[in-house]
Design a protein around this motif. Structure first.
Motif, PDB file in Angstrom:
ATOM      1  N   ILE A  69       0.846  -1.195   0.000  1.00 40.50           N
ATOM      2  CA  ILE A  69       0.000   0.000   0.000  1.00 40.50           C
ATOM      3  C   ILE A  69       0.884   1.249   0.000  1.00 40.50           C
ATOM      4  N   ARG A  70       0.579   2.149  -0.924  1.00 38.90           N
ATOM      5  CA  ARG A  70       1.306   3.418  -1.063  1.00 38.90           C
ATOM      6  C   ARG A  70       2.812   3.221  -0.887  1.00 38.90           C
ATOM      7  N   GLU A  71       3.364   2.368  -1.703  1.00 48.44           N
ATOM      8  CA  GLU A  71       4.754   1.950  -1.562  1.00 48.44           C
ATOM      9  C   GLU A  71       5.756   3.004  -2.028  1.00 48.44           C
ATOM     10  N   MET A  72       5.372   3.835  -2.973  1.00 44.88           N
ATOM     11  CA  MET A  72       6.332   4.795  -3.509  1.00 44.88           C
ATOM     12  C   MET A  72       5.912   6.219  -3.162  1.00 44.88           C
ATOM     13  N   PHE A  78      -1.196   6.705  -5.979  1.00 43.78           N
ATOM     14  CA  PHE A  78      -1.338   5.297  -6.361  1.00 43.78           C
ATOM     15  C   PHE A  78      -1.320   4.447  -5.102  1.00 43.78           C
ATOM     16  N   GLU A  79      -2.445   3.792  -4.816  1.00 41.04           N
ATOM     17  CA  GLU A  79      -2.605   3.140  -3.522  1.00 41.04           C
ATOM     18  C   GLU A  79      -2.014   1.726  -3.455  1.00 41.04           C
ATOM     19  N   PHE A  80      -2.362   0.855  -4.362  1.00 44.18           N
ATOM     20  CA  PHE A  80      -1.984  -0.549  -4.244  1.00 44.18           C
ATOM     21  C   PHE A  80      -0.901  -0.949  -5.242  1.00 44.18           C
ATOM     22  N   TRP A  81       0.068  -1.694  -4.742  1.00 39.49           N
ATOM     23  CA  TRP A  81       1.236  -2.065  -5.531  1.00 39.49           C
ATOM     24  C   TRP A  81       1.533  -3.556  -5.421  1.00 39.49           C
ATOM     25  N   LEU A  82       1.997  -4.128  -6.504  1.00 41.09           N
ATOM     26  CA  LEU A  82       2.567  -5.466  -6.508  1.00 41.09           C
ATOM     27  C   LEU A  82       4.072  -5.285  -6.394  1.00 41.09           C
ATOM     28  N   TYR A 117      -0.573  -1.309  -9.163  1.00 40.35           N
ATOM     29  CA  TYR A 117       0.607  -0.766  -9.798  1.00 40.35           C
ATOM     30  C   TYR A 117       1.803  -1.673  -9.543  1.00 40.35           C
ATOM     31  N   LEU A 118       2.752  -1.613 -10.437  1.00 37.97           N
ATOM     32  CA  LEU A 118       3.916  -2.479 -10.381  1.00 37.97           C
ATOM     33  C   LEU A 118       5.111  -1.741  -9.807  1.00 37.97           C
ATOM     34  N   GLN A 119       5.677  -2.293  -8.743  1.00 37.05           N
ATOM     35  CA  GLN A 119       6.897  -1.742  -8.166  1.00 37.05           C
ATOM     36  C   GLN A 119       8.052  -2.607  -8.639  1.00 37.05           C
ATOM     37  N   THR A 120       8.962  -2.011  -9.411  1.00 42.26           N
ATOM     38  CA  THR A 120      10.110  -2.750  -9.909  1.00 42.26           C
ATOM     39  C   THR A 120      11.273  -1.798 -10.131  1.00 42.26           C
ATOM     40  N   GLU A 121      12.478  -2.297  -9.927  1.00 44.23           N
ATOM     41  CA  GLU A 121      13.667  -1.493 -10.189  1.00 44.23           C
ATOM     42  C   GLU A 121      13.934  -1.391 -11.683  1.00 44.23           C
TER      43      GLU A 121
END
Length: 129
Positions: A69-72, A78-82, A117-121
């Protein structure tokens, strides 16, 4: 492969935290190992984010993934992230990550998440492609 919630396997917290710390935090200095343990521990939920799942292959812990949740901080709207998809070296190439990602997407739908949303480097998508 068996997939389950971290909430049903709290003994996996230390292992998952060590994976995350070694993979993403040790060299960057972004979090201490204790801070990573606290973040992982906060994901012991069943029906609200953050939720962390683990995968076991033949009874051995093989990977994890998170509905965050709100990772970035740079994207507060943007609330939800994978994110947090990690697979041990021994289990790579066996479809573990794909199964974990599909399960997170399924969990997100079950709790009513409309946008994930996608969290990726790797901004090209990396393993998610």
């Amino acid at each position: 492969m068996e997939i389950s919630l971290l909430a049903d396997n709290p003994s996996a917290i230390e292992t998952v935290a060590k994976w995350y710390f070694n993979e993403w935090c040790r060299d960057s200095g972004s979090y201490t190992e204790d801070e990573v343990v606290k973040k992982v521990s906060a994901s012991i939920n069943r029906d609200t984010a953050p939720i962390l799942i683990i995968g076991k292959v033949n009874g051995v812990l093989a990977g994890s993934a998170e509905l965050k949740i709100r990772e970035m901080d740079i994207y507060p709207e943007f609330e939800f992230w994978l994110g947090g998809v990690y697979v041990t070296k021994q289990a790579r190439g066996q479809g573990v990550a794909s199964k974990l990602v599909k399960e997170i997407i399924s969990l997100a739908h079950k709790i009513g998440v409309k946008n994930l949303y996608l969290q990726t480097e790797d901004l090209t998508g990396g393993l998610y492609l």
